[in-house]
Design an enzyme around this catalytic site. Structure first.
Site, PDB file in Angstrom:
ATOM      1  N   ASN A  62      13.283  -2.009  94.745  1.00  0.00           N
ATOM      2  CA  ASN A  62      14.444  -1.495  94.017  1.00  0.00           C
ATOM      3  C   ASN A  62      15.604  -2.474  93.853  1.00  0.00           C
ATOM      4  O   ASN A  62      16.543  -2.185  93.139  1.00  0.00           O
ATOM      5  CB  ASN A  62      14.962  -0.224  94.685  1.00  0.00           C
ATOM      6  CG  ASN A  62      14.130   0.986  94.322  1.00  0.00           C
ATOM      7  OD1 ASN A  62      13.210   0.894  93.507  1.00  0.00           O
ATOM      8  ND2 ASN A  62      14.440   2.123  94.898  1.00  0.00           N
ATOM      9  N   GLU A 126      11.034  -1.786  86.308  1.00  0.00           N
ATOM     10  CA  GLU A 126      11.071  -0.335  86.125  1.00  0.00           C
ATOM     11  C   GLU A 126      12.407   0.025  85.471  1.00  0.00           C
ATOM     12  O   GLU A 126      12.485   0.835  84.569  1.00  0.00           O
ATOM     13  CB  GLU A 126      10.952   0.355  87.493  1.00  0.00           C
ATOM     14  CG  GLU A 126      10.899   1.860  87.446  1.00  0.00           C
ATOM     15  CD  GLU A 126      10.914   2.459  88.855  1.00  0.00           C
ATOM     16  OE1 GLU A 126      10.142   3.382  89.099  1.00  0.00           O
ATOM     17  OE2 GLU A 126      11.709   1.999  89.701  1.00  0.00           O
ATOM     18  N   TRP A 219      12.157  14.095 102.456  1.00  0.00           N
ATOM     19  CA  TRP A 219      12.040  12.866 101.658  1.00  0.00           C
ATOM     20  C   TRP A 219      12.045  11.664 102.603  1.00  0.00           C
ATOM     21  O   TRP A 219      11.231  10.767 102.482  1.00  0.00           O
ATOM     22  CB  TRP A 219      13.200  12.784 100.651  1.00  0.00           C
ATOM     23  CG  TRP A 219      13.274  11.485  99.926  1.00  0.00           C
ATOM     24  CD1 TRP A 219      12.528  11.110  98.833  1.00  0.00           C
ATOM     25  CD2 TRP A 219      14.133  10.370 100.213  1.00  0.00           C
ATOM     26  NE1 TRP A 219      12.868   9.835  98.435  1.00  0.00           N
ATOM     27  CE2 TRP A 219      13.852   9.361  99.261  1.00  0.00           C
ATOM     28  CE3 TRP A 219      15.116  10.141 101.187  1.00  0.00           C
ATOM     29  CZ2 TRP A 219      14.526   8.128  99.256  1.00  0.00           C
ATOM     30  CZ3 TRP A 219      15.774   8.915 101.176  1.00  0.00           C
ATOM     31  CH2 TRP A 219      15.469   7.921 100.214  1.00  0.00           C
ATOM     32  N   ARG A 250      14.435  14.970  93.629  1.00  0.00           N
ATOM     33  CA  ARG A 250      13.040  14.536  93.539  1.00  0.00           C
ATOM     34  C   ARG A 250      12.196  15.697  93.024  1.00  0.00           C
ATOM     35  O   ARG A 250      12.688  16.806  92.898  1.00  0.00           O
ATOM     36  CB  ARG A 250      12.524  14.117  94.939  1.00  0.00           C
ATOM     37  CG  ARG A 250      13.171  12.839  95.497  1.00  0.00           C
ATOM     38  CD  ARG A 250      12.797  11.606  94.691  1.00  0.00           C
ATOM     39  NE  ARG A 250      13.369  10.362  95.214  1.00  0.00           N
ATOM     40  CZ  ARG A 250      14.537   9.838  94.837  1.00  0.00           C
ATOM     41  NH1 ARG A 250      15.295  10.460  93.963  1.00  0.00           N
ATOM     42  NH2 ARG A 250      14.965   8.689  95.323  1.00  0.00           N
ATOM     43  N   ASP A 353       2.250   6.042  91.173  1.00  0.00           N
ATOM     44  CA  ASP A 353       3.616   6.177  91.655  1.00  0.00           C
ATOM     45  C   ASP A 353       3.648   7.107  92.881  1.00  0.00           C
ATOM     46  O   ASP A 353       4.340   6.846  93.864  1.00  0.00           O
ATOM     47  CB  ASP A 353       4.467   6.735  90.513  1.00  0.00           C
ATOM     48  CG  ASP A 353       5.950   6.595  90.775  1.00  0.00           C
ATOM     49  OD1 ASP A 353       6.338   5.612  91.438  1.00  0.00           O
ATOM     50  OD2 ASP A 353       6.710   7.476  90.327  1.00  0.00           O
ATOM     51  N   HIS A 390      20.034   2.841 101.108  1.00  0.00           N
ATOM     52  CA  HIS A 390      19.664   3.405  99.807  1.00  0.00           C
ATOM     53  C   HIS A 390      20.955   3.777  99.083  1.00  0.00           C
ATOM     54  O   HIS A 390      21.839   2.934  98.965  1.00  0.00           O
ATOM     55  CB  HIS A 390      18.729   4.608 100.051  1.00  0.00           C
ATOM     56  CG  HIS A 390      17.813   4.920  98.905  1.00  0.00           C
ATOM     57  ND1 HIS A 390      18.257   5.543  97.773  1.00  0.00           N
ATOM     58  CD2 HIS A 390      16.490   4.702  98.710  1.00  0.00           C
ATOM     59  CE1 HIS A 390      17.231   5.692  96.924  1.00  0.00           C
ATOM     60  NE2 HIS A 390      16.150   5.183  97.471  1.00  0.00           N
ATOM     61  N   SER A 441      14.489  -1.698 100.076  1.00  0.00           N
ATOM     62  CA  SER A 441      13.539  -2.411 100.940  1.00  0.00           C
ATOM     63  C   SER A 441      13.791  -3.926 100.907  1.00  0.00           C
ATOM     64  O   SER A 441      13.869  -4.578 101.947  1.00  0.00           O
ATOM     65  CB  SER A 441      12.103  -2.107 100.500  1.00  0.00           C
ATOM     66  OG  SER A 441      11.889  -2.515  99.163  1.00  0.00           O
TER      67      SER A 441
HETATM   68  C1  LIG Z   1      11.100   8.088 100.644  1.00  0.00           C
HETATM   69  C2  LIG Z   1      11.719   6.744 100.452  1.00  0.00           C
HETATM   70  C3  LIG Z   1      11.470   6.045  99.302  1.00  0.00           C
HETATM   71  C4  LIG Z   1      11.991   4.788  99.117  1.00  0.00           C
HETATM   72  N1  LIG Z   1      11.675   4.120  97.981  1.00  0.00           N
HETATM   73  C5  LIG Z   1      12.051   2.835  97.833  1.00  0.00           C
HETATM   74  C6  LIG Z   1      11.599   2.073  96.713  1.00  0.00           C
HETATM   75  O1  LIG Z   1      10.864   2.577  95.848  1.00  0.00           O
HETATM   76  N2  LIG Z   1      11.968   0.774  96.641  1.00  0.00           N
HETATM   77  C7  LIG Z   1      12.741   0.193  97.582  1.00  0.00           C
HETATM   78  O2  LIG Z   1      13.014  -1.001  97.464  1.00  0.00           O
HETATM   79  N3  LIG Z   1      13.206   0.887  98.650  1.00  0.00           N
HETATM   80  C8  LIG Z   1      12.878   2.195  98.789  1.00  0.00           C
HETATM   81  N4  LIG Z   1      13.310   2.914  99.897  1.00  0.00           N
HETATM   82  C9  LIG Z   1      14.288   2.291 100.824  1.00  0.00           C
HETATM   83  C10 LIG Z   1      13.675   1.456 101.944  1.00  0.00           C
HETATM   84  O3  LIG Z   1      12.566   2.093 102.480  1.00  0.00           O
HETATM   85  C11 LIG Z   1      14.739   1.232 103.021  1.00  0.00           C
HETATM   86  O4  LIG Z   1      15.864   0.700 102.388  1.00  0.00           O
HETATM   87  C12 LIG Z   1      14.325   0.256 104.123  1.00  0.00           C
HETATM   88  O5  LIG Z   1      13.116   0.639 104.698  1.00  0.00           O
HETATM   89  C13 LIG Z   1      15.411   0.134 105.187  1.00  0.00           C
HETATM   90  O6  LIG Z   1      15.013  -0.788 106.167  1.00  0.00           O
HETATM   91  P1  LIG Z   1      15.425  -0.660 107.706  1.00  0.00           P
HETATM   92  O7  LIG Z   1      14.821  -1.814 108.400  1.00  0.00           O
HETATM   93  O8  LIG Z   1      16.870  -0.428 107.817  1.00  0.00           O
HETATM   94  O9  LIG Z   1      14.725   0.699 108.209  1.00  0.00           O
HETATM   95  P2  LIG Z   1      13.157   1.029 108.348  1.00  0.00           P
HETATM   96  O10 LIG Z   1      12.358   0.201 107.422  1.00  0.00           O
HETATM   97  O11 LIG Z   1      13.039   2.498 108.217  1.00  0.00           O
HETATM   98  O12 LIG Z   1      12.793   0.598 109.841  1.00  0.00           O
HETATM   99  C14 LIG Z   1      13.282   1.276 110.977  1.00  0.00           C
HETATM  100  C15 LIG Z   1      12.513   0.731 112.180  1.00  0.00           C
HETATM  101  O13 LIG Z   1      13.116   1.146 113.393  1.00  0.00           O
HETATM  102  C16 LIG Z   1      12.106   1.643 114.279  1.00  0.00           C
HETATM  103  N5  LIG Z   1      12.781   2.563 115.191  1.00  0.00           N
HETATM  104  C17 LIG Z   1      13.458   3.707 114.879  1.00  0.00           C
HETATM  105  N6  LIG Z   1      13.980   4.241 115.989  1.00  0.00           N
HETATM  106  C18 LIG Z   1      13.658   3.419 117.031  1.00  0.00           C
HETATM  107  C19 LIG Z   1      13.919   3.444 118.419  1.00  0.00           C
HETATM  108  N7  LIG Z   1      14.645   4.405 118.971  1.00  0.00           N
HETATM  109  N8  LIG Z   1      13.403   2.455 119.179  1.00  0.00           N
HETATM  110  C20 LIG Z   1      12.669   1.460 118.619  1.00  0.00           C
HETATM  111  N9  LIG Z   1      12.393   1.381 117.320  1.00  0.00           N
HETATM  112  C21 LIG Z   1      12.889   2.355 116.525  1.00  0.00           C
HETATM  113  C22 LIG Z   1      11.094   2.259 113.344  1.00  0.00           C
HETATM  114  O14 LIG Z   1       9.850   2.440 113.962  1.00  0.00           O
HETATM  115  C23 LIG Z   1      11.063   1.197 112.258  1.00  0.00           C
HETATM  116  O15 LIG Z   1      10.271   0.116 112.650  1.00  0.00           O
HETATM  117  C24 LIG Z   1      12.817   4.205 100.108  1.00  0.00           C
HETATM  118  C25 LIG Z   1      13.091   4.925 101.266  1.00  0.00           C
HETATM  119  C26 LIG Z   1      12.555   6.186 101.442  1.00  0.00           C
HETATM  120  C27 LIG Z   1      12.859   6.931 102.698  1.00  0.00           C
END
Ligand SMILES: Cc1cc2nc3c(=O)[nH]c(=O)nc-3n(C[C@H](O)[C@H](O)[C@H](O)COP(=O)(O)OP(=O)(O)OC[C@H]3O[C@@H](n4cnc5c(N)ncnc54)[C@H](O)[C@@H]3O)c2cc1C
Ligand code: SF4
Ligand code: SF4
Lengths: 632, 146
Positions: A62, A126, A219, A250, A353, A390, A441
């Site tokens: 995204n 997209e 979601w 959604r 998708d 997000h 992501s």
């Molecule tokens: C349904 C959905 C659809 C999405 N669609 C898109 C898309 O189409 N394109 C896009 O670019 N982005 C999309 N996103 C956004 C993207 O997924 C997030 O922005 C991204 O994953 C955030 O990264 P993060 O590392 O902060 O969290 P995450 O990737 O969620 O990682 C969190 C990590 O912390 C770990 N964790 C959690 N609690 C603990 C704990 N207490 N102890 C140890 N480990 C822990 C988890 O296991 C995981 O490894 C979407 C998100 C969702 C929910």
């Protein structure tokens, strides 16, 4: 006390979480750590291959700015995010992510992620910022690079299935973290010179629409429980935008993505009468100027217009899939063969998708005999989530980079190291850092890289191991394992262990939290509306819940994790309620509406609403911080 | 019951130290019932239907049945994941079937090179990350300071 062996791990940089931001951090930190002779340790509650929000896969990246082809500038992205967040955004942070994000995407491609290309070899978009991918294995590929970086360089080690609970502190400096194995009787004490926190956002703070077997089909994935917010709050870090929840619209019930339908297939959404709320309710947008007047219209305002239809009894709202597919195929109607091929291609894209990122939606369509080319499907607003990466913005208040400040902003937005919270040595990224939304992501990965480099620099410049008070660790251990002891002590005092006057089980605790938040803090049942009296009532009920959290009980390791997940959710809830109370206006209708203050107040509230909780006294402090316009 | 296990196909991963489904579930839901050596989902209402247990099971013993509280009965969605692609079979309630095949990666499994083959540098203080500016495809990293 339950018999858990202590495992003490000493490291230089401790990475908490194994999601997108942490995988970016691992790759970058491993590179610099090797040069500097440092050690990096990563801890994840799950298996990195499939942990976090990208566990199932994604169908789009995204955030891609397209700097190398001159498609957009860093400023373009900052403008987009500022407008989408109704003016409340940290431009320095957004710009830092925007300047690095394309290189994360280029790395993903090298690592093996299939990104769609057109005939000329250019990425298929997209929308303006989004790229289409075959993303079933997105997380597998990104985690593989992170693991290779840590393990092949010899600088790193990885702990999976260790659930992190509390920060360790040495005065005002973070000193590590503690947690427990969800498989064995092991209590982990990680001592570190710097901690990088990226344990995702939070779900199930609010009651989901589906509360039977489909409870888990929120979601946002049920395994991210506000560990980041809890960890940073407990370290005493200042938090920002805790009121900025995200509510995605959604496909109803299974929450299948709508981005491809709106952006790629150019679908319309209409109400039960066939009216198009985006057209019919356009004048409403004037009330939210200047943000109501920009293109694209902010996500919350788009939500709001649809919600107004629903509140007036004009639902359901339908995504007009049949119409969109017909229109796209019509372009080929004079060539029957090409027409057939185009229909088939569109059908496959539509199903992919879902299959790449929300398989439940494919099941729901198949179970309802839906053919999108034949009939519309319902869309609806989900319950609120905390996902600062997000379209929400909640997270820790962190320093920006020095070179992206204006003279004005520097004093307030920069304190030494990109991504460092107000606690020395505690770095945050992805959902854990606030006021820098729309990183998604790719941007979370890029931010993870940028912040990890700063964390290594911090370690090089502050190269001493903080002191860890082992007596304090033992006290934490006793508190963290208490639910096991409580269960052991009382579970036999009733014939079945599920109803017992001496304790509360984690699921019922979660339901209690969800009911409070749903009804008083603008959840689905309350039509996303609240007011001061409701929020104060929520605080009263949360205070009782907090007292009862000491009576949580766990039969095993898994339930012990469930107990602490729900304590984390409760803290996220409290920060949210307090910040909604503090902000005396309605700024994000469509996310929540303050019925007692129904208008946006640009004169007094175009600023950040921050909060922190004093770790020793438990007192909350609310703080307003200025917004600077760096990219004019 | 979101994910469920077919007892005839599950062999408990031959009693190795951890089962594949248990290893992968992001929500720690899959457990092995030690007496019969069969896996099961301990809390279906916390399942995201992410299909990771389904995709990883070596004997195709795990399937998903749509959430009983809102999904009509009778449909199924079944993946077959190989090293470079995934094939989906979608069976509708009315019995009609659709099949889709999509690529999942372009490199051999396990071989992602962290620096992606881009040039790296040694300046810990500047804004350029390890592989930048090369991985950006730009001569330099954007900054506001001249
Ligand atoms: C349904 C959905 C659809 C999405 N669609 C898109 C898309 O189409 N394109 C896009 O670019 N982005 C999309 N996103 C956004 C993207 O997924 C997030 O922005 C991204 O994953 C955030 O990264 P993060 O590392 O902060 O969290 P995450 O990737 O969620 O990682 C969190 C990590 O912390 C770990 N964790 C959690 N609690 C603990 C704990 N207490 N102890 C140890 N480990 C822990 C988890 O296991 C995981 O490894 C979407 C998100 C969702 C929910
Ligand atoms: S992965 Fe498959 S075979 Fe192995 S324990 Fe799980 S269900 Fe049984
Ligand atoms: S579908 Fe996903 S959440 Fe459900 S049990 Fe399998 S791996 Fe766990």
């Amino acid at each position: 006390m339950a018999n858990f062996e202590n495992v003490v791990v000493e490291t230089d940089l401790l990475i908490l979480g194994g999601g997108m931001a942490s995988c970016g951090a691992a790759v970058e930190a491993a590179y610099w750590a090797k040069q500097q002779g440092l050690k990096v340790t990563l801890v994840d509650k799950a298996a990195m291959d499939r942990s976090g929000a990208v566990a199932m896969g994604l169908s789009a990246i995204n955030q891609y700015v397209g700097l190398k082809d001159g498609q957009n500038s860093v400023k373009d992205y900052v403008d987009y995010v500022r407008n989408d967040l109704m003016g409340v955004t940290r431009e320095d942070l957004v710009a830092d992510i925007a300047r690095h994000v394309d290189s994360s995407v280029h790395l993903f491609e090298k690592w093996g992620l299939p990104i769609w290309k057109d005939e000329a070899g250019a990425y298929v978009h997209e929308g303006r910022w989004q790229l289409m991918i075959n993303g079933e294995s997105y997380k597998v590929v990104v985690a593989e690079a992170a693991k290779n970086a840590l393990l092949q360089s010899g600088v790193g080690e990885i702990f999976e299935r260790v659930f992190i609970v509390e920060p360790l502190m040495d005065g005002d400096r973070v000193a590590g973290a503690v947690g427990f194995s969800v498989r064995e009787n092991k209590f982990y004490i990680f001592k570190a010179k710097a901690v990088f926190c990226a344990m995702g956002g939070a779900v199930h703070v609010f009651k989901p629409r589906s509360s039977g077997e489909g409870l888990g089909r929120a979601w946002y994935p049920p395994w991210n429980s506000g560990s980041s917010a809890y960890f940073t709050l407990r370290a005493g870090a200042e938090m920002t935008c805790q009121e900025v929840r995200f509510i995605p619209v959604r496909f109803k019930d299974a929450y299948g993505p709508v981005g491809a339908w709106f952006l790629l297939f150019k679908s319309r959404a209409t109400n039960a009468m066939g009216g198009e709320y985006m057209v019919e309710r356009k004048p409403e947008l004037d009330n939210w100027a200047p943000y109501g007047k920009v293109k694209p219209i902010p996500a919350n305002l788009r939500n709001y217009l649809g919600m107004l239809d629903v509140m007036e009894g004009k639902g359901p709202i339908f995504m007009r899939t049949e119409e969109a597919m017909q229109k796209l195929a019509d372009a080929y109607k004079d060539d029957p063969k090409a027409y057939k091929a185009k229909r088939k291609e569109l059908e496959s894209e539509a199903w992919e998708d879902f299959l790449d990122m929300t398989i439940s939606q494919a099941i729901l369509w198949a179970a309802s005999n839906v053919q999108p080319e034949e009939r519309s499907s319902e869309i609806a607003a989900a319950e609120p989530y905390f996902i600062g990466s997000h379209s929400g913005a909640s997270g820790a208040w962190v320093s920006g980079p020095e070179d992206l400040q204006s003279d004005e902003s520097k004093g307030d937005y920069f304190w030494g190291y990109m991504g460092m919270s107000t606690v020395k040595g505690l770095f945050c990224a992805g959902d854990a850092s606030g006021a820098s939304s729309h990183k998604f992501s790719s941007g979370s990965h890029a931010e993870g890289r940028s912040v990890a480099k700063a964390a290594i620099k911090y370690i090089v410049e502050n190269n001493t191991m903080p002191n860890v008070d082992m007596a304090a660790c033992e006290a934490m251990k006793a508190t963290i394992l208490q639910p096991l002891d409580t269960y052991e002590q009382f579970s036999k005092t009733t014939v079945t262990p599920d109803v017992n006057p001496n304790y509360i089980l984690p699921k019922m605790f979660m339901f209690r939290l969800q009911k409070i938040m749903d009804e008083y803090a603008a959840g689905v049942t309350a039509q996303f509306i609240t007011n001061e009296a409701q929020l104060n009532r929520a605080l009263e009920l949360l205070a009782l819940l907090k007292e009862d959290s000491e009576k949580l009980a766990a039969a095993d390791h898994h339930d012990l994790m469930r107990c602490w997940e729900n304590v984390q959710r409760m803290w996220q809830a409290e920060a949210h309620v307090r910040t909604m109370l503090f902000r005396q206006e309605t700024r994000w209708p469509g996310y929540y509406f303050r019925a007692d203050m129904p208008k946006m107040d640009q004169d007094n509230w175009l600023k950040f609403a921050n909060c922190k909780c004093d770790p020793s006294s438990g007192e909350w402090e609310m703080i307003a911080r200025p917004i600077y316009n760096i990219f004019k | 019951m979101p994910s469920f296990v077919n007892p005839e196909k599950c062999d408990g991963c031959k009693a190795l130290d951890k089962t594949a489904c248990q290893h992968i579930c992001p929500n720690d839901l899959m457990v092995l019932e030690k007496e019969q050596m069969k896996a099961y989902n301990r809390d279906p209402s916390m399942c995201w239907e992410c299909y990771n247990c389904v995709k990883i099971c070596p004997t195709q013993a795990v399937e998903v049945r749509g959430y009983a509280d809102f999904v009509p009965m009778g449909a199924s969605v079944t993946p077959m994941r190989s090293t470079d692609s995934i094939m989906w079979t979608v069976t509708f309630r009315n019995g009609s079937i659709k099949r889709f095949k999509f690529p999942i990666r372009t490199t051999p499994e396990g071989e992602a090179v962290p620096e992606g083959g881009f040039a790296t540098h040694t300046d810990l203080n500047g804004p350029a990350l390890a592989t930048e500016p090369e991985s950006l495809g730009l001569p330099e990293v954007f900054t506001l300071k001249g």
